[in-house]
Design an enzyme around this catalytic site. Structure first.
Site, PDB file in Angstrom:
ATOM      1  CB  SER A 156      73.915 -28.638  37.969  1.00  8.86           C
ATOM      2  OG  SER A 156      74.223 -28.638  36.784  1.00  8.86           O
ATOM      3  CE  LYS A 183      83.059 -34.127  36.524  1.00 13.25           C
ATOM      4  NZ  LYS A 183      83.746 -33.181  36.042  1.00 13.25           N
ATOM      5  CG  ASN A 241      81.783 -35.814  32.026  1.00  9.67           C
ATOM      6  OD1 ASN A 241      82.077 -36.439  31.110  1.00  9.67           O
ATOM      7  ND2 ASN A 241      81.785 -34.631  31.578  1.00  9.67           N
ATOM      8  CG  ASP A 273      84.641 -32.556  32.228  1.00  4.21           C
ATOM      9  OD1 ASP A 273      83.568 -32.043  32.092  1.00  4.21           O
ATOM     10  OD2 ASP A 273      84.711 -32.959  33.432  1.00  4.21           O
ATOM     11  N   GLY A 310      93.649 -32.304  40.232  1.00  7.05           N
ATOM     12  CA  GLY A 310      92.392 -33.063  40.326  1.00  7.05           C
ATOM     13  C   GLY A 310      91.968 -33.504  39.123  1.00  7.05           C
TER      14      GLY A 310
HETATM   15  P1  NAP Z   1      88.820 -31.719  42.257  1.00 12.40           P
HETATM   16  O1  NAP Z   1      89.226 -32.903  41.502  1.00 12.40           O
HETATM   17  O2  NAP Z   1      88.489 -31.789  43.818  1.00 12.40           O
HETATM   18  O3  NAP Z   1      90.388 -31.031  42.226  1.00 12.40           O
HETATM   19  C1  NAP Z   1      90.699 -29.957  42.847  1.00 12.40           C
HETATM   20  C2  NAP Z   1      91.871 -29.231  42.564  1.00 12.40           C
HETATM   21  O4  NAP Z   1      92.134 -28.232  42.980  1.00 12.40           O
HETATM   22  C3  NAP Z   1      93.003 -30.010  43.201  1.00 12.40           C
HETATM   23  O5  NAP Z   1      94.360 -29.835  42.337  1.00 12.40           O
HETATM   24  C4  NAP Z   1      93.467 -29.008  44.505  1.00 12.40           C
HETATM   25  O6  NAP Z   1      94.873 -29.342  44.810  1.00 12.40           O
HETATM   26  C5  NAP Z   1      93.210 -27.839  43.786  1.00 12.40           C
HETATM   27  N1  NAP Z   1      92.733 -26.729  45.132  1.00 12.40           N
HETATM   28  C6  NAP Z   1      91.591 -27.230  45.778  1.00 12.40           C
HETATM   29  N2  NAP Z   1      91.555 -26.266  46.670  1.00 12.40           N
HETATM   30  C7  NAP Z   1      92.503 -25.655  46.525  1.00 12.40           C
HETATM   31  C8  NAP Z   1      93.071 -24.291  47.121  1.00 12.40           C
HETATM   32  N3  NAP Z   1      92.347 -23.643  48.352  1.00 12.40           N
HETATM   33  N4  NAP Z   1      94.302 -23.882  46.914  1.00 12.40           N
HETATM   34  C9  NAP Z   1      95.001 -24.446  45.899  1.00 12.40           C
HETATM   35  N5  NAP Z   1      94.764 -25.386  45.027  1.00 12.40           N
HETATM   36  C10 NAP Z   1      93.276 -26.026  45.658  1.00 12.40           C
HETATM   37  O7  NAP Z   1      87.925 -30.613  41.515  1.00 12.40           O
HETATM   38  P2  NAP Z   1      87.766 -30.763  39.886  1.00 12.40           P
HETATM   39  O8  NAP Z   1      86.927 -31.634  39.640  1.00 12.40           O
HETATM   40  O9  NAP Z   1      88.981 -30.833  39.255  1.00 12.40           O
HETATM   41  O10 NAP Z   1      87.304 -29.377  39.738  1.00 12.40           O
HETATM   42  C11 NAP Z   1      88.080 -28.277  39.682  1.00 12.40           C
HETATM   43  C12 NAP Z   1      87.601 -27.140  39.204  1.00 12.40           C
HETATM   44  O11 NAP Z   1      87.077 -27.001  37.892  1.00 12.40           O
HETATM   45  C13 NAP Z   1      86.217 -26.644  40.053  1.00 12.40           C
HETATM   46  O12 NAP Z   1      85.981 -25.106  40.122  1.00 12.40           O
HETATM   47  C14 NAP Z   1      84.991 -27.214  39.089  1.00 12.40           C
HETATM   48  O13 NAP Z   1      83.782 -26.475  39.251  1.00 12.40           O
HETATM   49  C15 NAP Z   1      85.924 -26.719  37.603  1.00 12.40           C
HETATM   50  N6  NAP Z   1      85.330 -27.649  36.490  1.00 12.40           N
HETATM   51  C16 NAP Z   1      84.718 -26.991  35.507  1.00 12.40           C
HETATM   52  C17 NAP Z   1      84.066 -27.480  34.441  1.00 12.40           C
HETATM   53  C18 NAP Z   1      83.495 -26.764  32.989  1.00 12.40           C
HETATM   54  O14 NAP Z   1      82.979 -27.616  32.472  1.00 12.40           O
HETATM   55  N7  NAP Z   1      83.610 -25.645  33.089  1.00 12.40           N
HETATM   56  C19 NAP Z   1      84.276 -28.992  34.214  1.00 12.40           C
HETATM   57  C20 NAP Z   1      84.921 -29.617  35.292  1.00 12.40           C
HETATM   58  C21 NAP Z   1      85.299 -28.954  36.714  1.00 12.40           C
HETATM   59  P3  NAP Z   1      95.406 -30.474  45.717  1.00 12.40           P
HETATM   60  O15 NAP Z   1      95.520 -31.615  45.189  1.00 12.40           O
HETATM   61  O16 NAP Z   1      96.523 -29.797  46.429  1.00 12.40           O
HETATM   62  O17 NAP Z   1      94.280 -30.710  46.833  1.00 12.40           O
END
Ligand code: NAP
Length: 307
Positions: free
Chosen positions: A30, A81, A102, A117, A152
């Protein structure tokens, strides 16, 4: 977020520094400690921001510890989360709607949960010049079609944040269609309750990119981890190429800094950004919730940029 500003606690005979930290599993990579410690030091707050590697069976104890007066608060990341919500006393309405917290703030003997977020994304988009400034919702995206890839936690934050910006159309695209349908229905209920004009979001499956009819003035947000570990894009290049070059592509991924999706977008002449501005702004909002003080944004930005 409707927090009354907390004041830094003053402890009599205090021998230890105040503590803050990131609760998650894994947490090792992180960037939050770098950013938050720089902010604490810049404001002369005698606190240390730590990484608290926390497996699921230790989450409740880790959260309960925050009521000790030595703790100013915590961030929460994957995979806790959602799981953290029932461990808190008061959950901010936006965080409750999103179903993810968060940021935790101990205040008056109670643990308060927030989601930074969602506003962090809007602040990032504002800074990137997307949409127009708005007094009520950070930015106005009137006339925009917002396309969220993912359903997600991060996508849920984006969907509820964007639902309040006046977007003309909200489209949710996910690998598992039912999850997108579920989110769209929830956002639709929220919009109805708010008496907003935006209709229920449209949903599509990520495996069927043929669906995406390009709309003028589109904002495409990647909220999937696709592109983080491999040189893959959540959208085939030919699908993205259907969109006009006024399209803005925001990839929430910030490591790597330049994902395949961002490369595709820039090659097509579109404006694009990685997730670093969102990380910065969600962190700045959390900092203010913990300390009651404006976050030193440029200090935090410089800390993130430093190798
Ligand atoms: P999460 O709750 O695990 O959700 C992941 C999402 O991505 C789900 O919709 C999942 O689809 C989809 N997914 C996962 N693997 C996939 C694949 N191989 N092909 C297609 N779809 C896929 O994760 P999250 O917390 O939402 O985080 C998502 C991303 O946002 C991460 O990269 C995280 O680092 C980033 N993020 C960034 C910030 C920032 O401040 N920049 C803040 C929060 C999160 P399904 O529902 O079909 O499984």
């Amino acid at each position: 977020m409707d927090a009354e500003a907390p004041v830094i606690k003053h402890l009599q005979n205090r021998h230890s520094r105040f503590r803050l930290g990131l609760i998650g599993d894994p947490v090792a990579h992180s960037l939050s400690p770098r950013m938050q410690q720089a902010a604490l030091d810049a404001l002369g707050i005698d606190a240390v921001y730590e990484l608290w590697q926390t497996p699921a069976d230790e989450l409740a104890a880790c959260v309960a510890r925050l009521l000790d007066p030595l703790y100013l608060g915590a961030n929460v990341t994957i995979p806790h989360k959602q799981a953290v919500l029932p461990l808190l006393d008061i959950v901010d309405p936006l965080a409750a709607r999103i179903g993810a917290v968060n940021t935790i703030v101990p205040r008056d003997g109670y643990l308060h949960g927030y989601n930074t977020d969602a506003p962090g994304l809007l602040h990032a988009l504002q800074e990137l010049g997307v949409g127009k400034p708005s007094e009520s919702t950070t930015i106005s995206l009137t006339g925009y079609t917002a396309i969220i890839l993912g359903a997600g936690g991060a996508a849920r934050a984006a969907a509820f944040a964007l639902a309040s910006t006046g977007v003309e159309r909200l489209i949710i695209v996910n690998r598992h269609l039912e999850r997108a349908q579920h989110l769209a229905a929830e956002v639709g209920d929220f919009l109805t309750a708010q008496r907003q004009e935006l209709s229920v979001p449209q949903v599509f499956s990520l495996s069927d990119p043929e669906f995406l009819i390009p709309h003028p003035l589109s904002l495409i947000i990647n909220a999937t981890p696709v592109g983080m570990h491999e040189d893959l894009s959540p959208l085939p290049g030919e699908v993205l190429a259907r969109f006009g070059n006024e399209t803005f592509v925001f990839d929430m991924i910030y490591n790597p800094a330049e994902t395949k999706l961002l490369c595709q977008a820039r090659t097509l002449g579109m404006q694009a950004s990685n997730g670093l501005p969102m990380l910065l702004h969600q962190g700045a909002l959390a900092f203010t919730l913990w300390t009651g003080q404006p976050a030193p944004l440029e200090v935090m930005r410089a800390a993130l940029a430093a190798e």
